[in-house]
Design a protein around this motif. Structure first.
Motif, PDB file in Angstrom:
ATOM      1  N   HIS A   1      15.763 -38.536   4.688  1.00 46.76           N
ATOM      2  CA  HIS A   1      16.905 -39.155   5.353  1.00 46.76           C
ATOM      3  C   HIS A   1      18.228 -38.559   4.875  1.00 46.76           C
ATOM      4  O   HIS A   1      19.230 -38.604   5.592  1.00 46.76           O
ATOM      5  CB  HIS A   1      16.894 -40.671   5.129  1.00 46.76           C
ATOM      6  N   LEU A   2      18.261 -37.988   3.650  1.00 39.77           N
ATOM      7  CA  LEU A   2      19.482 -37.346   3.179  1.00 39.77           C
ATOM      8  C   LEU A   2      19.818 -36.130   4.047  1.00 39.77           C
ATOM      9  O   LEU A   2      20.983 -35.935   4.433  1.00 39.77           O
ATOM     10  CB  LEU A   2      19.304 -36.932   1.710  1.00 39.77           C
ATOM     11  N   TYR A   3      18.810 -35.307   4.349  1.00 42.95           N
ATOM     12  CA  TYR A   3      19.032 -34.126   5.194  1.00 42.95           C
ATOM     13  C   TYR A   3      19.469 -34.541   6.602  1.00 42.95           C
ATOM     14  O   TYR A   3      20.331 -33.893   7.210  1.00 42.95           O
ATOM     15  CB  TYR A   3      17.751 -33.300   5.252  1.00 42.95           C
ATOM     16  N   GLU A   4      18.889 -35.626   7.089  1.00 42.84           N
ATOM     17  CA  GLU A   4      19.187 -36.034   8.459  1.00 42.84           C
ATOM     18  C   GLU A   4      20.582 -36.642   8.596  1.00 42.84           C
ATOM     19  O   GLU A   4      21.324 -36.330   9.541  1.00 42.84           O
ATOM     20  CB  GLU A   4      18.128 -37.053   8.912  1.00 42.84           C
ATOM     21  N   ILE A   5      20.988 -37.498   7.638  1.00 45.37           N
ATOM     22  CA  ILE A   5      22.263 -38.198   7.757  1.00 45.37           C
ATOM     23  C   ILE A   5      23.439 -37.238   7.567  1.00 45.37           C
ATOM     24  O   ILE A   5      24.436 -37.287   8.308  1.00 45.37           O
ATOM     25  CB  ILE A   5      22.329 -39.344   6.721  1.00 45.37           C
ATOM     26  N   LEU A   6      23.333 -36.328   6.586  1.00 44.83           N
ATOM     27  CA  LEU A   6      24.452 -35.446   6.242  1.00 44.83           C
ATOM     28  C   LEU A   6      24.354 -34.076   6.891  1.00 44.83           C
ATOM     29  O   LEU A   6      25.168 -33.192   6.580  1.00 44.83           O
ATOM     30  CB  LEU A   6      24.531 -35.281   4.720  1.00 44.83           C
ATOM     31  N   SER A   7      23.410 -33.876   7.788  1.00 41.91           N
ATOM     32  CA  SER A   7      23.255 -32.609   8.528  1.00 41.91           C
ATOM     33  C   SER A   7      23.063 -31.429   7.574  1.00 41.91           C
ATOM     34  O   SER A   7      23.754 -30.401   7.670  1.00 41.91           O
ATOM     35  CB  SER A   7      24.464 -32.361   9.436  1.00 41.91           C
ATOM     36  N   ILE A   8      22.133 -31.585   6.648  1.00 42.21           N
ATOM     37  CA  ILE A   8      21.809 -30.503   5.715  1.00 42.21           C
ATOM     38  C   ILE A   8      20.670 -29.683   6.317  1.00 42.21           C
ATOM     39  O   ILE A   8      19.658 -30.255   6.748  1.00 42.21           O
ATOM     40  CB  ILE A   8      21.400 -31.076   4.348  1.00 42.21           C
ATOM     41  N   PRO A   9      20.784 -28.372   6.377  1.00 41.08           N
ATOM     42  CA  PRO A   9      19.706 -27.554   6.962  1.00 41.08           C
ATOM     43  C   PRO A   9      18.398 -27.729   6.190  1.00 41.08           C
ATOM     44  O   PRO A   9      18.393 -27.913   4.960  1.00 41.08           O
ATOM     45  CB  PRO A   9      20.238 -26.120   6.866  1.00 41.08           C
ATOM     46  N   ALA A  10      17.296 -27.674   6.897  1.00 39.94           N
ATOM     47  CA  ALA A  10      15.980 -27.812   6.263  1.00 39.94           C
ATOM     48  C   ALA A  10      15.715 -26.620   5.347  1.00 39.94           C
ATOM     49  O   ALA A  10      16.101 -25.487   5.649  1.00 39.94           O
ATOM     50  CB  ALA A  10      14.888 -27.918   7.333  1.00 39.94           C
ATOM     51  N   GLY A  11      15.073 -26.891   4.228  1.00 37.62           N
ATOM     52  CA  GLY A  11      14.758 -25.837   3.268  1.00 37.62           C
ATOM     53  C   GLY A  11      15.895 -25.491   2.316  1.00 37.62           C
ATOM     54  O   GLY A  11      15.796 -24.511   1.570  1.00 37.62           O
ATOM     55  N   THR A  12      16.953 -26.273   2.323  1.00 37.94           N
ATOM     56  CA  THR A  12      18.083 -25.996   1.434  1.00 37.94           C
ATOM     57  C   THR A  12      17.706 -26.333  -0.008  1.00 37.94           C
ATOM     58  O   THR A  12      17.121 -27.378  -0.284  1.00 37.94           O
ATOM     59  CB  THR A  12      19.297 -26.826   1.865  1.00 37.94           C
ATOM     60  N   LYS A  13      18.042 -25.420  -0.902  1.00 39.30           N
ATOM     61  CA  LYS A  13      17.775 -25.636  -2.315  1.00 39.30           C
ATOM     62  C   LYS A  13      19.093 -25.878  -3.059  1.00 39.30           C
ATOM     63  O   LYS A  13      20.170 -25.862  -2.481  1.00 39.30           O
ATOM     64  CB  LYS A  13      17.049 -24.419  -2.914  1.00 39.30           C
TER      65      LYS A  13
END
Length: 667
Positions: A361-373
């Protein structure tokens, strides 16, 4: 709403949300009310109103806010050529004092430096006609309220006073009632705002673990559309640590906190405004009034102390109608504090959602690209960084060697100091100091020459410790100054002598014969103290046969001395004479085997002294015995002084048999 009231000269209490333009709300009336030479030329003011002293005073709580307000007023008053001066700590006094002497129209400063200069009579506040307290609640929280009251007492009683802040606690209202006359309270709100925060700011609150926060922040900073970001920490140590960690992860980060010097703080802010740094990690010193264009994300790394701090932190984004995102990370220990803040601001985040750096949900809410390290890819490291921004020389108080002029003269100072303390001057020769020229000549000379010319050290050798054995005493005394063989006199004995040394000296001074030199090899292994004294005296130290009279015995005699004297006075026979002269026969050689093996310390010292330090046979006279004599020395002396004739041989025991006499028949 503020401009017409403030321009009329009335006192104003202005309250508005962050980012709504409070600086120009009080700045424009100040710029309009001051008298400048342009007003005299246009006929709007008389020449008597012109003065070199400040006509308006703005008091702010932090240095960063002081600098920002000064820049805004300089920009707005450029047309009228209004002189504005910033006075705050961390800078040198001299430039500020010189600017005050040249003349200033508006002074913006922090309470501490203002009081300092006013107390030194360098700042004249008697012509101030307008006073502004910006962020008055923050000054109350920082403990500046007593200083502010001192400053107000220095001002003229007839003046205009304006207070501006986003929050107005009760203490600030009490201050306003005490020092303001019929103030007008203006509260500015927008019709679509339904709370204390700005509607353009999107807020997110997550429950995060402290050990996962650096990784979590690193992924949030890689969200889509992220511009400049500000990260707020509660402590200075945490701010410095997070800035360093982000720099290692590839982000262009800077830090602003109280432990940094003023030059480093301004360097980080300039780099942040210029775009060389896109992440600014700071404490609450940068949460008040800092206006930087392009800030899209604000991250509360640690939960704020109260709701006012939260409002000011979040207000660094979404300013002047722009949109922003505010993310707050709440640790498990900060949940009770956050619930109080949430209730006071009426926010819908009473139970924050548990979130980790890998939560979907963190990636989805803040629009973080998938696979970000947690490490920024090298392709995205396009910022110049903090080092690209030069540190301005502010002449900070308490610093050494930071100005450009002393830095240029530094090499000359080093050259002057070099010959003052040469290392060669520390060298010594024979305990005396050597001059620099002599030391240089000696160091440059060959090794053989230096060795040949070097004088012998007059100091005595280190081996001067005297032990209880006679051998160590003789070696340490005679080794430094060896006497020639033909020298008639022996060296004097030391003043303080041990027991063994005194015994050895008494025996050594007696005349030596061939029979005495051979006697120690035949001595018994175990002997009593009295028997050892008698045997030693009889065999090893015979008196000359030509001596007619014997000296009197000492008045105070010990048990051993009496026994020895009784034995020496007995009549002599042929058998006793043979024992006294110690003939080298088979019977004499076999006699010592029958004696006991145990010997006393005094007897061992006498034997050692006889073998190692024989007295010369040609020595006519022996030195006098020491005044203070031990028990063994007295016995030996009494026996030595007795006549050694054929009639004085101690062969027979006395009528009264003692312990010493009981051991005599065996020998």
């Amino acid at each position: 709403m503020t401009l017409p009231v403030a321009l009329s000269g009335s006192d104003v209490i202005g309250q508005a949300k962050t980012g709504t333009g409070k600086t120009l709300g009080f700045g424009l009336p100040l710029l309009e009310r001051v008298t400048v030479p342009a007003d005299v030329e246009a006929g709007r003011a008389t020449p008597e109103k012109l003065t070199e002293a400040p006509q308006a005073l703005v008091v702010v709580p932090t240095r960063e806010l002081c600098q920002q307000v000064t820049n805004d007023l300089l920009t707005a008053g450029k047309v009228r050529n209004v002189r504005v001066l910033a006075i705050y700590g961390g800078r040198a006094y001299e430039p500020q004092v010189e600017a005050l002497k040249k003349g200033v129209d508006i002074v913006v400063g922090t309470p501490g430096r203002l009081l300092d200069l006013a107390g030194q009579k360098k700042l004249d506040l008697s012509h101030v006609r307008s006073l502004v307290l910006d962020e008055a609640d923050e000054m109350l929280d920082l403990g500046f309220l007593p200083d502010v009251e001192k400053i107000m007492k220095m001002l003229p009683p007839k003046r205009q006073t304006m207070l501006f802040s986003a929050t107005m606690p009760g203490a600030v209202i009490g201050l306003a009632r005490k020092y303001m006359a019929q103030p007008t309270h203006i509260s500015a709100t927008s019709p679509d705002d339904e709370g204390a925060t700005v509607a353009n700011i999107t807020q997110h609150v997550f429950r995060a673990h402290n050990m996962d926060k650096p990784e979590l922040v690193s992924r949030i900073l890689q969200a889509d559309g992220r511009g400049l970001a500000m990260i707020f920490c509660r402590t200075k140590r945490t701010a410095a640590d997070i800035a360093e960690q982000l720099e290692k992860r590839g982000f262009a980060s800077g830090a602003v906190h109280g432990d940094l010097g003023q030059g480093a703080r301004e360097q980080a802010l300039r780099a942040f405004r210029n775009g060389k740094v896109d992440v600014l990690v700071c404490t609450d010193v940068a949460a008040r009034g800092i206006d930087v264009e392009g800030v899209t994300h604000v991250i509360n790394y640690q939960s704020p102390e109260d709701e006012k701090t939260y409002l000011h932190r979040v207000g660094r984004t979404g300013r002047a109608g722009a949109k922003g995102i505010a993310v707050t990370l709440v640790d498990w220990d900060d949940i009770p504090r956050w619930k109080l803040i949430n209730k006071a601001l009426d926010l819908p985040f009473d139970e924050p959602e548990e979130t980790y750096s890998t939560s979907a949900h963190l990636y989805e809410i803040l629009s973080i690209p998938a696979g970000t390290k947690g490490i920024l890819p090298r392709a995205d490291r396009t910022r110049a960084g903090l080092r690209a921004e030069e540190v301005e020389d502010l002449g900070e108080t308490g610093g050494r060697g930071r100005r450009s002029a002393p830095a240029a003269a530094a090499p000359a100072v080093v050259e002057e100091r070099a010959p003052r303390t040469p290392r060669q001057r520390r060298r010594t020769r024979g305990g005396a100091s050597v001059s620099a020229d002599e030391a240089t000549a000696v160091s440059q000379a060959p090794a053989d020459t230096a060795t040949a010319e070097a004088p012998a050290e007059p100091r005595t050798p280190r081996r001067r410790r005297r032990t209880r054995s006679a051998e160590a005493v003789v070696e340490t005394v005679e080794a430094p100054v060896p006497a020639p063989a033909a020298e008639p006199e022996a060296p004097k004995a030391p003043r303080r002598r041990t027991r063994a040394a005194k015994t050895a000296e008494a025996v050594t001074e007696a005349p030596a014969t061939a029979e005495a030199e051979a006697a120690p090899a035949k001595a018994p292994r175990r002997r009593t103290r009295a028997a050892a004294a008698v045997d030693t005296a009889e065999v090893q130290v015979p008196a000359p046969a030509t001596e007619a009279d014997a000296p009197k015995a000492p008045r105070r005699r010990t048990r051993t001395a009496k026994t020895a004297e009784a034995v020496t006075e007995a009549p002599a026979t042929a058998e006793a004479e043979a024992v006294t002269e110690a003939p080298a026969t088979a019977e004499a050689e076999a006699a010592p085997a029958k004696a006991p093996r145990r010997r006393t310390r005094a007897a061992a010292a006498v034997d050692t002294a006889e073998v190692q330090v024989p007295a010369p046979a040609t020595e006519p006279d022996a030195p006098k015995a020491p005044r203070r004599r031990t028990r063994t020395a007295k016995t030996a002396e009494a026996v030595t002084e007795a006549p050694a004739t054929a009639e004085a041989a101690p062969a027979k025991a006395p009528r009264r048999r003692t312990r010493a006499a009981a051991a005599q028949p065996e020998s």
